[in-house]
Design an enzyme around this catalytic site. Structure first.
Site, PDB file in Angstrom:
ATOM      1  N   ARG A  93       0.696  -1.275  -0.126  1.00  0.00           N
ATOM      2  CA  ARG A  93       0.510   0.282  -0.253  1.00  0.00           C
ATOM      3  C   ARG A  93       0.955   1.080  -0.008  1.00  0.00           C
ATOM      4  NH1 ARG A  93      -3.175  -2.315   4.698  1.00  0.00           N
ATOM      5  NH2 ARG A  93      -3.922  -3.742   3.226  1.00  0.00           N
ATOM      6  N   LYS A 201       0.897 -18.933   7.103  1.00  0.00           N
ATOM      7  CA  LYS A 201       0.827 -18.719   8.422  1.00  0.00           C
ATOM      8  C   LYS A 201      -0.156 -18.121   8.772  1.00  0.00           C
ATOM      9  CE  LYS A 201       2.565 -20.499  12.205  1.00  0.00           C
ATOM     10  NZ  LYS A 201       2.816 -18.836  12.664  1.00  0.00           N
ATOM     11  N   HIS A 231       6.799 -23.184   8.409  1.00  0.00           N
ATOM     12  CA  HIS A 231       8.506 -23.192   7.297  1.00  0.00           C
ATOM     13  C   HIS A 231       9.084 -24.782   8.368  1.00  0.00           C
ATOM     14  CE1 HIS A 231       8.739 -20.175  11.138  1.00  0.00           C
ATOM     15  NE2 HIS A 231      10.357 -20.455  11.535  1.00  0.00           N
ATOM     16  N   LYS A 235      12.648 -26.894   7.655  1.00  0.00           N
ATOM     17  CA  LYS A 235      14.435 -26.926   8.051  1.00  0.00           C
ATOM     18  C   LYS A 235      15.571 -27.795   7.260  1.00  0.00           C
ATOM     19  CE  LYS A 235      12.503 -23.622  12.489  1.00  0.00           C
ATOM     20  NZ  LYS A 235      13.139 -22.902  12.006  1.00  0.00           N
ATOM     21  N   GLU A 269      11.129 -20.807  23.343  1.00  0.00           N
ATOM     22  CA  GLU A 269      11.450 -19.667  22.582  1.00  0.00           C
ATOM     23  C   GLU A 269      12.021 -18.897  23.734  1.00  0.00           C
ATOM     24  OE1 GLU A 269       8.910 -18.212  19.491  1.00  0.00           O
ATOM     25  OE2 GLU A 269      10.001 -18.447  18.742  1.00  0.00           O
ATOM     26  N   ASP A 288      -0.224 -20.304  17.120  1.00  0.00           N
ATOM     27  CA  ASP A 288       0.602 -19.707  16.004  1.00  0.00           C
ATOM     28  C   ASP A 288       1.593 -21.284  16.365  1.00  0.00           C
ATOM     29  OD1 ASP A 288       2.926 -17.973  15.486  1.00  0.00           O
ATOM     30  OD2 ASP A 288       3.602 -17.753  17.328  1.00  0.00           O
ATOM     31  N   HIS A 293       3.024 -25.861  13.415  1.00  0.00           N
ATOM     32  CA  HIS A 293       4.819 -26.592  13.403  1.00  0.00           C
ATOM     33  C   HIS A 293       4.731 -27.566  14.548  1.00  0.00           C
ATOM     34  CE1 HIS A 293       5.515 -22.379  12.201  1.00  0.00           C
ATOM     35  NE2 HIS A 293       5.382 -22.146  13.281  1.00  0.00           N
ATOM     36  N   LYS A 393       6.636 -19.150  24.522  1.00  0.00           N
ATOM     37  CA  LYS A 393       8.052 -17.795  25.030  1.00  0.00           C
ATOM     38  C   LYS A 393       8.227 -17.661  25.700  1.00  0.00           C
ATOM     39  CE  LYS A 393       5.801 -17.046  20.308  1.00  0.00           C
ATOM     40  NZ  LYS A 393       6.624 -16.136  19.216  1.00  0.00           N
TER      41      LYS A 393
HETATM   42  C1  BG6 Z   1       6.508 -18.448  13.802  1.00  0.00           C
HETATM   43  C2  BG6 Z   1       6.216 -17.879  15.371  1.00  0.00           C
HETATM   44  O1  BG6 Z   1       6.019 -19.179  12.402  1.00  0.00           O
HETATM   45  O2  BG6 Z   1       7.603 -18.729  13.807  1.00  0.00           O
HETATM   46  C3  BG6 Z   1       6.654 -17.109  15.981  1.00  0.00           C
HETATM   47  O3  BG6 Z   1       4.610 -16.870  14.385  1.00  0.00           O
HETATM   48  C4  BG6 Z   1       7.789 -17.760  16.143  1.00  0.00           C
HETATM   49  O4  BG6 Z   1       5.766 -16.802  16.603  1.00  0.00           O
HETATM   50  C5  BG6 Z   1       8.841 -18.098  14.604  1.00  0.00           C
HETATM   51  O5  BG6 Z   1       9.077 -16.690  16.858  1.00  0.00           O
HETATM   52  C6  BG6 Z   1      10.094 -19.232  14.748  1.00  0.00           C
HETATM   53  O6  BG6 Z   1       9.993 -19.520  13.887  1.00  0.00           O
HETATM   54  P1  BG6 Z   1      12.056 -19.806  14.553  1.00  0.00           P
HETATM   55  O7  BG6 Z   1      12.026 -20.524  12.517  1.00  0.00           O
HETATM   56  O8  BG6 Z   1      12.397 -19.043  15.079  1.00  0.00           O
HETATM   57  O9  BG6 Z   1      12.366 -21.570  15.441  1.00  0.00           O
END
Ligand code: BG6
Length: 542
Positions: A93, A201, A231, A235, A269, A288, A293, A393
């Site tokens: 935008r 996602k 993602h 990995k 994390e 999330d 994941h 987290k």
């Molecule tokens: C994302 C989440 O999909 O993955 C985030 O939305 C998270 O909250 C992130 O921090 C973690 O990715 P990675 O590759 O650093 O483990």
């Protein structure tokens, strides 16, 4: 509208591999393998390079684009894994022109590239990036986009191939997809001109919204054009799980209820919500992480061997195992699924605020930043073997691990020993310190019979002298090559929501536990430890 463009000479001569590309870019042709022969690459496949294409990036000015997508594209370009006839059209935008957006893109690369920037590749990469300004609800913007893309096919030999990458907020997915369909940008052209869409996602908010979204996507694109990205599947260590399980003979016979006591999957994390408070308020740890994941990791650990590595064969097996995850009653959810939220505390020597004090977070927020769950898989292989999953987290460190805990030996032979050997354990470290550890008991050298647990440890760092690609590099390249194995299929997304939705519904019906219930820098709420203690187990210290 899509136009079938004549194939330009440069495209007809398009190099087929990264090596060809490098030679072509250096003005050379490949003559013989000898001069370029690198013994370290023996046995590795020569990378395929995607067809000429335009990478159409929605959400050009968003965080994901800056942090992940642009650095991944740059790295693919720098390592000759993208064709010469390649353009990026970034759509947003904000009021940029090509030059000012390229300057922004350069700053993003300077900040987030995982490799030091090199002048010439950065210049040639950014030369190929254009900016297209407009709102997603503006029909005219999409019509101009269609014309612009057709123009690029004519002027830059991109041959009608387009990858649409939706790095926008998820609420914009249906609108963008509908607009692409309206102006005919979804149509594949016979004899060339593929169209694919990568969708980020979260894919929906619950099972019903995922079904609705799949329906909207399906009105425009066929399933084989759709790449739902998670993602974690890109990995290196996660991809290696398939090789580890199905490329080796010795583990598969042990991979079942007879030998495995339980499985623990941990994603810890140390970061908080990193300025994404508004997003997190909408998602929480369950949407999330758990729905995508964590359940993807569970599926890869628990699935049956696919007959082939074909994308659908693989995904069929993942869907089967997700469907075998036992339904839980609300009472079982109360007992076996724990949610938590961090309060203020200390992480890595730094004092950090609680979740409720993060920007854009409600002062009385009931959003969970931690989730732990015990799942049962009702099939022959896993009946009776609990799978414990947890994600949080602001835990003490960043670590993702899959631990397969084996049963103890059936007969205690070494009763006289000072310490009984602990049961065997296989720990797959997804990140950091990527590797695989096998724990077993060993006799302590000496005249007595003392036993101690020792580790056999494989680390990627020392076994291979190459850096692993970032997950986004792997997945973007796969989508460009048309390989959907590491992307989530429509039924798979719905099956994963089928597991998580009853949990969300049960939680919606009652007040959250008294949040915050764990201090930042600790291993989550006490209830998560109790979940394990009730079963006579404990979380692995990692
Ligand atoms: C994302 C989440 O999909 O993955 C985030 O939305 C998270 O909250 C992130 O921090 C973690 O990715 P990675 O590759 O650093 O483990």
């Amino acid at each position: 509208m899509a136009v079938k463009t004549p194939t330009p000479a440069s495209a007809r001569d398009a190099p087929q591999t990264a090596l060809d590309l490098r030679l072509a870019r250096d003005g050379k042709r490949r003559r013989s393998r000898k001069p370029d022969h690198n013994p370290l690459r023996d046995g590795l496949r020569l990378e395929r390079v995607p067809d000429p294409h335009v990478f159409v990036l929605f959400g050009a000015t968003g965080d994901l684009t800056r942090r992940k997508v642009l650095p991944a594209l740059y790295q693919l370009w720098r390592t000759n894994l993208l064709p010469h006839e390649y353009r990026v059209v970034a759509i947003g935008r904000r009021d940029y022109d090509d030059a000012s957006f390229r300057a922004e893109a350069r700053t993003a690369l300077e900040t987030f590239s995982r490799v030091p920037l090199e002048t010439e590749p950065v210049r040639t990469f950014l030369d190929r990036v254009d900016y297209h300004q407009g709102d997603f609800d503006d029909d005219g913007m999409f019509e101009r986009l269609a014309t612009r893309l057709d123009g690029l096919d004519q002027t830059h030999g991109t041959r009608g191939n387009r990858l649409y990458y939706l790095a926008t907020q998820s609420s914009a997915f249906p609108l963008v997809i509908g607009q692409l369909g309206r102006v005919g940008l979804d149509h594949e052209v016979h004899g060339g001109g593929w169209r694919r869409v990568v969708i980020e996602k979260p894919f929906g908010r619950d099972r019903d919204s995922a079904i609705r979204l799949n329906r909207e996507v399906g009105k425009v694109f066929r399933e084989k054009q759709v790449y739902r990205i998670d993602h974690y599947l890109g990995k290196e260590t996660v991809r290696n799980l398939l090789v580890f399980r199905f490329g080796n003979g010795i583990f598969e016979p042990l991979w079942n209820r007879r030998y495995v006591d339980h499985v623990q999957i941990t994603v810890a994390e140390s970061i908080g919500v990193e300025g994404r408070g508004a997003f997190y308020e909408e998602t929480g740890a369950s949407r999330d992480f758990l729905q995508n994941h964590l359940l993807q990791l569970l599926a890869l650990v628990a699935m049956e061997p696919p007959a082939t590595m074909d994308a659908d064969a693989l995904r069929d097996e993942k869907v089967k195992v997700m469907r075998a995850v036992a339904d839980m009653t609300p009472a079982e959810i109360d007992r076996d699924v724990i949610r938590g939220q961090y309060g203020p505390g200390w992480v890595s020597g730094e004092q950090v605020p609680g979740y409720r004090s993060e920007p854009a977070v409600h002062a009385a927020s009931e959003t969970e930043t931690y989730v732990a769950a015990k799942f049962a898989i009702d099939d022959w292989r896993w009946s009776g073997v609990p799978f414990y999953l947890r994600m949080g987290k602001r835990l003490p460190k960043r670590a993702t691990e899959i631990a397969i805990q084996f049963r103890p030996v059936p007969h205690r032979l070494f009763r006289e020993a000072a310490v009984d050997p602990e049961p065997n354990l296989l720990a797959i470290r997804v990140q950091p310190d990527e590797g695989i550890l096998l724990r077993f008991g060993s006799k302590v050298p000496g005249l007595g019979l003392d036993i101690r647990t020792v580790n056999m440890d494989f680390t990627y760092g020392s076994a291979f002298s190459v850096d692993s690609p970032d997950a986004y590099e792997t997945l973007i390249l796969d989508a460009l090559l048309g390989d959907a194995s590491l992307f989530t299929r429509a039924d798979e997304a719905e099956a994963a929501w089928g597991i998580v939705t009853p949990i969300l519904e049960a939680w919606a019906g009652r007040p959250a536990p008294p949040f915050p219930d764990y201090a930042a820098g600790t291993w989550g709420p006490p209830a998560a430890d109790q979940l394990m203690e009730t079963d006579g187990r404990r979380w692995r210290r990692i």
